[in-house]
Design a protein around this motif. Structure first.
Motif, PDB file in Angstrom:
ATOM      1  N   LEU A   1     123.312  -4.800  -6.171  1.00 44.69           N
ATOM      2  CA  LEU A   1     122.898  -6.203  -6.245  1.00 44.69           C
ATOM      3  C   LEU A   1     121.388  -6.335  -6.459  1.00 44.69           C
TER       4      LEU A   1
ATOM      5  N   LEU B   1     129.135  -8.827  -5.584  1.00 45.27           N
ATOM      6  CA  LEU B   1     128.733  -8.305  -6.884  1.00 45.27           C
ATOM      7  C   LEU B   1     129.677  -8.790  -7.985  1.00 45.27           C
TER       8      LEU B   1
ATOM      9  N   ARG C   1     121.871 -27.859   5.049  1.00 45.75           N
ATOM     10  CA  ARG C   1     122.283 -26.562   4.524  1.00 45.75           C
ATOM     11  C   ARG C   1     123.800 -26.484   4.544  1.00 45.75           C
TER      12      ARG C   1
ATOM     13  N   ARG D   1     127.769 -18.187 -14.819  1.00 51.73           N
ATOM     14  CA  ARG D   1     126.326 -18.281 -14.635  1.00 51.73           C
ATOM     15  C   ARG D   1     125.983 -19.185 -13.442  1.00 51.73           C
TER      16      ARG D   1
ATOM     17  N   GLU E   1     120.943 -12.401   3.511  1.00 50.32           N
ATOM     18  CA  GLU E   1     119.837 -12.966   2.745  1.00 50.32           C
ATOM     19  C   GLU E   1     119.627 -14.414   3.217  1.00 50.32           C
ATOM     20  N   LEU E   2     120.754 -15.120   3.376  1.00 50.38           N
ATOM     21  CA  LEU E   2     120.690 -16.510   3.811  1.00 50.38           C
ATOM     22  C   LEU E   2     120.195 -16.605   5.254  1.00 50.38           C
TER      23      LEU E   2
ATOM     24  N   THR F   1     124.831 -18.153  -5.508  1.00 53.62           N
ATOM     25  CA  THR F   1     125.527 -17.305  -4.544  1.00 53.62           C
ATOM     26  C   THR F   1     124.551 -16.410  -3.793  1.00 53.62           C
ATOM     27  N   TYR F   2     124.743 -16.316  -2.474  1.00 52.12           N
ATOM     28  CA  TYR F   2     123.830 -15.569  -1.614  1.00 52.12           C
ATOM     29  C   TYR F   2     124.576 -14.584  -0.732  1.00 52.12           C
ATOM     30  N   ASN F   3     123.937 -13.468  -0.498  1.00 52.97           N
ATOM     31  CA  ASN F   3     124.421 -12.549   0.520  1.00 52.97           C
ATOM     32  C   ASN F   3     124.205 -13.222   1.874  1.00 52.97           C
TER      33      ASN F   3
ATOM     34  N   VAL G   1     128.697 -12.476  -8.769  1.00 51.89           N
ATOM     35  CA  VAL G   1     127.433 -12.702  -9.481  1.00 51.89           C
ATOM     36  C   VAL G   1     127.303 -11.879 -10.767  1.00 51.89           C
ATOM     37  N   HIS G   2     127.997 -10.761 -10.852  1.00 50.49           N
ATOM     38  CA  HIS G   2     127.854  -9.954 -12.063  1.00 50.49           C
ATOM     39  C   HIS G   2     129.086 -10.025 -12.973  1.00 50.49           C
TER      40      HIS G   2
ATOM     41  N   ALA H   1     126.778 -17.476 -10.222  1.00 47.92           N
ATOM     42  CA  ALA H   1     125.817 -16.401  -9.954  1.00 47.92           C
ATOM     43  C   ALA H   1     124.505 -16.954  -9.408  1.00 47.92           C
ATOM     44  N   GLU H   2     124.066 -18.085  -9.956  1.00 51.77           N
ATOM     45  CA  GLU H   2     122.778 -18.636  -9.545  1.00 51.77           C
ATOM     46  C   GLU H   2     122.813 -19.275  -8.162  1.00 51.77           C
TER      47      GLU H   2
ATOM     48  N   ILE I   1     119.040  -6.822  -4.295  1.00 51.64           N
ATOM     49  CA  ILE I   1     118.363  -7.811  -3.449  1.00 51.64           C
ATOM     50  C   ILE I   1     117.680  -7.168  -2.253  1.00 51.64           C
TER      51      ILE I   1
ATOM     52  N   GLN J   1     125.931 -23.939  -1.098  1.00 56.00           N
ATOM     53  CA  GLN J   1     125.595 -22.603  -1.551  1.00 56.00           C
ATOM     54  C   GLN J   1     126.764 -21.684  -1.225  1.00 56.00           C
TER      55      GLN J   1
END
Lengths: 398, 406
Positions: free
Chosen positions: B300, B240, B157, B256, B267-268, B262-264, B243-244, B259-260, B302, B230
């Motif tokens: 977000l 935000l 990881r 793109r 969340e991770l 990327t993690y909070n 990713v946005h 965005a695909e 999520i 990641q």
């Protein structure tokens, strides 16, 4: 990224979905609620119409055809669900009053009455005898609330106008949350020396604790004070939704808000997960069982194409009673429209029929035969079927 | 693709707009967004100066059941307005918070003394800055100075930590805590050199500066993503933006991909706890906390992953509040013209928190913590600080148990 598996995932953040998720959480199931936006209930009067077609909702429901969703719930189920709702609202600090055995007629901004069953405590005195005297308070510049409409129908009434400094319902409601604003308003109100027994105001008496605001005003002027629901942006609708959401969060229900479901993962006859169109990267929400409460056409649960009606999440078979040319009655206001009967048909356990999915349950206005507009049973049906579908779902889970 | 034409005028966005609630000069998201959009033509000068009163909390967009990109429409109108008109000095200043932060942290003792002095506050007032809030303090040992790699090199990881300006310059201690937390859970963590995400520049109408910052970050992040990393963010507004705004507003070609991947951060962590490190011991934290959800975490979509971690901490009682914007909204509340709006919203959000009688206030966003810490008088913590405190307690309990066994 694989995550977290929930016991139950409820799809749809309206009254029905929320009641379903609260029922599941109260039975100890780890529950998530997915909604693509705020529900239509925010635009409603905040009142719970159980069955406004007759004066006595329960006896009216008894006369319904057996394929109406209320018949699936049964009278005891309906009464229990409504009292569960009342308990929750009490806990949320937004108490409701009313009796499922008897409807009440509350005053509307055009001076007519609306027949409903449970009302927020701020509207407890809104069911008034026609011979009583009424004083209406309006606010400077407020849209769609003209006391003249009321006084023209109620010859026994008078009105005054207060300048709150803002003309919008939300702006005025936010001011009523402030104690010093309320005190100044009460001082003004006292100065009017209203001789009548009842005082009515548009439903803008605060966003946080309106029942206390009404009580404080009533006590200060010694009159029966009540709110009249307004057109959207509707503050009582917003209060109802926010209160329900607060309880959901207190009970550990996880919310996924503001994103649409883009795909569904199925394994044979089981739904395993739904995928949300989250900003940037799709988010999977996994569950052992799913409850569909996405609503009817307005809420986007059903979509009417040229010559068919589609269910938007699982593509379930949809019951459509007649050909498109017969969807609507020529008279808009009387008799109802055939298209109101369209929706997802369910069995006694609230599983969609012919869906070939074992762990899916449906509730609320997406159900076939509910005829919400003509029977005026929106929130009541949402509460009753939400709780009933969740109970079935809980049985399936354990 | 949903556009302003899909708006059915239901007013759900209006019900959720914090600025509309307290400032009658702002016509609300429905009018500022979809309604006015019909009249905004390319090549015609903008006349809607009130569009800049929007604080970009994005609550309207979250509420919209029809998927209309309300706040994005407003943001683009704000950028158009700024392109066509002279921006006030304060806007230029806040567009460059990164450079200010860099300088501020380099000479931090001087910065902190100056920003809190009475004379400086007067000058700030003249320059169009709000003077009712204390300015954030700067730290010399920013995240750019100090250990920037941690964890096993061969770990499966691998994460690259995008910490943003606030953790970088003002609260590097939280940043280092998150670095150690992730490496403790088995990640290889890298904190590369990075600039501002670009949001302050976007919020202050300077798309060009925003793009400059974004391009620099994008190049760096993509290099790591290509090596299997990641991207992880802790600040929900930076997140935000990555990713946005990178793909949608600034239209970066790498947007793109970023965005695909990327993690909070929570969340991770939640995922690590569920899958990689399920036997982590959480120690008791006997506290009642109010968790104020930042608007941009809501946006977000999520969920609230930190709340999922809090559930695992014994003794911790969490109350979630997600209906109020704190009113500071990044640099919005630091501007004099927004001072009243920010003050009113801060008071509303603070009284909702105080009504629950919590001991501690928690929020993912540095600006929310600054504002609500000020208005509630409560200690305001990042969720990671609570998680770290609990894990430290759990770890000592575990090692004690081990000692006893041996």
């Amino acid at each position: 990224m694989s995550a977290y598996e929930y016991d139950a995932v409820v799809i749809g953040g309206g009254v029905s979905g929320i009641m379903a998720s609260l029922t599941l959480a109260s039975k100890g199931f780890k529950t998530a609620l997915v909604s693509r936006g705020d529900p239509v209930c925010c635009l409603s009067t905040g009142c719970i119409d159980v069955f406004s077609h007759s004066d006595e909702p329960l006896s009216g429901i008894r006369a319904l055809l057996p394929d109406h969703p209320y018949s699936l719930v049964g009278e005891k189920g309906i009464v229990d669900a409504l009292s569960f709702f009342s308990e929750i609202m009490e806990e949320a600090g937004l108490p409701y009053e009313g009796d499922p055995g008897r409807n009440r007629k509350i005053l509307t901004p055009i001076g007519s009455t609306k027949c409903t069953c449970l009302v927020p405590r701020t509207m407890a005195h809104a069911d008034m005898p026609s011979n009583e005297y009424l004083h209406v308070i309006s606010f400077q510049g407020i849209k769609d609330f003209f006391p003249g409409y009321i006084t023209s129908r109620h010859r026994n009434s008078t009105y005054s106008v207060y300048d709150a400094g803002v003309p919008t319902t939300l702006g005025i409601a936010a001011r009523f949350d402030d104690a010093s604003f309320l005190d100044a308003f009460i001082t003004w109100l006292r100065g009017l020396e209203i001789p009548h027994d009842r005082v009515a105001l548009p439903a803008v008496l605060g966003t946080i604790d309106p029942a206390s605001v009404v009580e404080k005003i009533s006590r200060a002027i010694g009159r029966k004070v009540f709110e009249i629901p307004t057109l959207p942006p509707s503050i009582p609708g917003l209060r109802l939704f926010r209160a329900l959401k607060r309880v959901m969060q207190n009970r550990g229900i996880h919310l996924y808000w503001g994103k649409e479901i883009t795909s569904v993962e199925r394994q044979g006859c089981t739904v395993e997960a739904v995928t949300l169109a989250t900003t940037g990267r799709a988010k999977r929400v996994q569950g052992r069982a799913f409850v569909l409460a996405t609503g009817s056409f307005v809420s986007g649960g059903l979509f009417a194409g040229r010559d068919s009606v589609r269910e938007t999440v699982f593509d379930l078979p949809v019951f459509v009673p007649v050909e498109r040319r017969d969807w609507f009655n020529t008279d808009f206001f009387s008799g109802g429209h055939s298209i109101e009967r369209a929706g997802v048909r369910v069995d006694r356990d609230f599983r969609p029929v012919e869906s070939k999915i074992d762990n899916l349950f449906a509730c609320g206005s997406i159900l076939a035969e509910c005829e919400i507009m003509s029977l005026q049973c929106g929130h009541g049906l949402a509460v009753a079927t939400g709780v009933a579908a969740a109970k079935s779902c809980a049985q399936g889970l354990s | 693709m949903t556009t302003f034409e899909h708006c059915v005028r239901c007013t759900l966005c209006v019900e959720n707009c914090p600025v509309f609630k307290v400032n009658p000069a702002f016509p609300g998201p429905k009018q500022a967004g979809p309604d006015a959009q019909r009249f905004r033509l390319d090549g015609e000068r903008s006349v809607d100066d009130w569009v800049k009163l929007c604080c970009q909390c994005q609550r309207c967009q979250v509420a919209c059941p029809y998927g209309v990109n309300v706040s994005e429409i407003i943001l683009k109108a704000q950028l158009k307005y700024s392109r066509e008109h002279m921006s006030p000095f304060a806007a230029h200043l806040f567009a460059n918070t990164y450079h200010l932060g860099k300088l501020g942290s380099l000479v931090s003792p001087i910065t902190n003394a100056v920003t809190s002095s009475g004379a400086a506050r007067k000058i700030m007032g003249v320059l169009g800055l709000a003077t009712n809030l204390p300015m954030p303090e700067y730290r010399f040992l920013s995240l750019n100075r100090g250990r920037r790699r941690k964890g096993r090199r061969r770990s499966s990881r691998k994460v690259v930590f995008f910490h943003g300006c606030y953790l970088g310059f003002n609260r590097p201690d939280i940043g280092r805590g998150i670095r150690d937390l992730l490496s403790g859970l088995g990640c290889r963590v890298v904190i590369p050199g990075q600039t501002c995400c670009g949001l302050p520049a976007l919020g202050n109408g300077d798309q060009e500066i925003a793009k400059k910052f974004a391009r620099k970050n994008a190049r760096m992040l993509v290099e790591y993503i290509d090596q299997g990393y990641q991207v992880v963010y802790a600040c929900t507004s930076c997140g935000l933006t990555l990713v946005h705004d990178y793909p949608e507003v600034l239209e970066l070609p790498e947007g793109r991909k970023i965005a695909e991947n990327t993690y909070n951060v929570h969340e991770l962590i939640l995922d690590l706890l569920e899958n990689d490190a399920p036997d982590v011991a959480f120690g008791e934290v006997d506290r009642t906390v109010a968790y104020h959800i930042p608007c941009h975490l809501k946006a977000l979509g999520i969920g609230y992953p930190a709340a999922g971690i809090f559930e695992k901490i014994p003794g911790l009682k969490t109350m979630i509040l997600d209906d109020n914007c704190c009113g500071l909204a990044g640099s919005y509340g630091f501007k004099k013209k927004n001072q009243q709006t920010a003050e009113k919203l801060g008071t509303i959000a603070a009284s909702a928190i105080k009504a629950l009688e919590p001991e501690i206030l928690i929020s993912d966003c540095g600006a929310c913590r600054m504002q609500l810490g000020h208005y509630t008088g409560l200690p305001a913590l990042d969720p990671s600080e609570v998680i770290i405190a609990s894990l430290e307690k759990g770890a000592t309990k575990k090692s004690r148990r081990k000692r006893r066994i041996s």
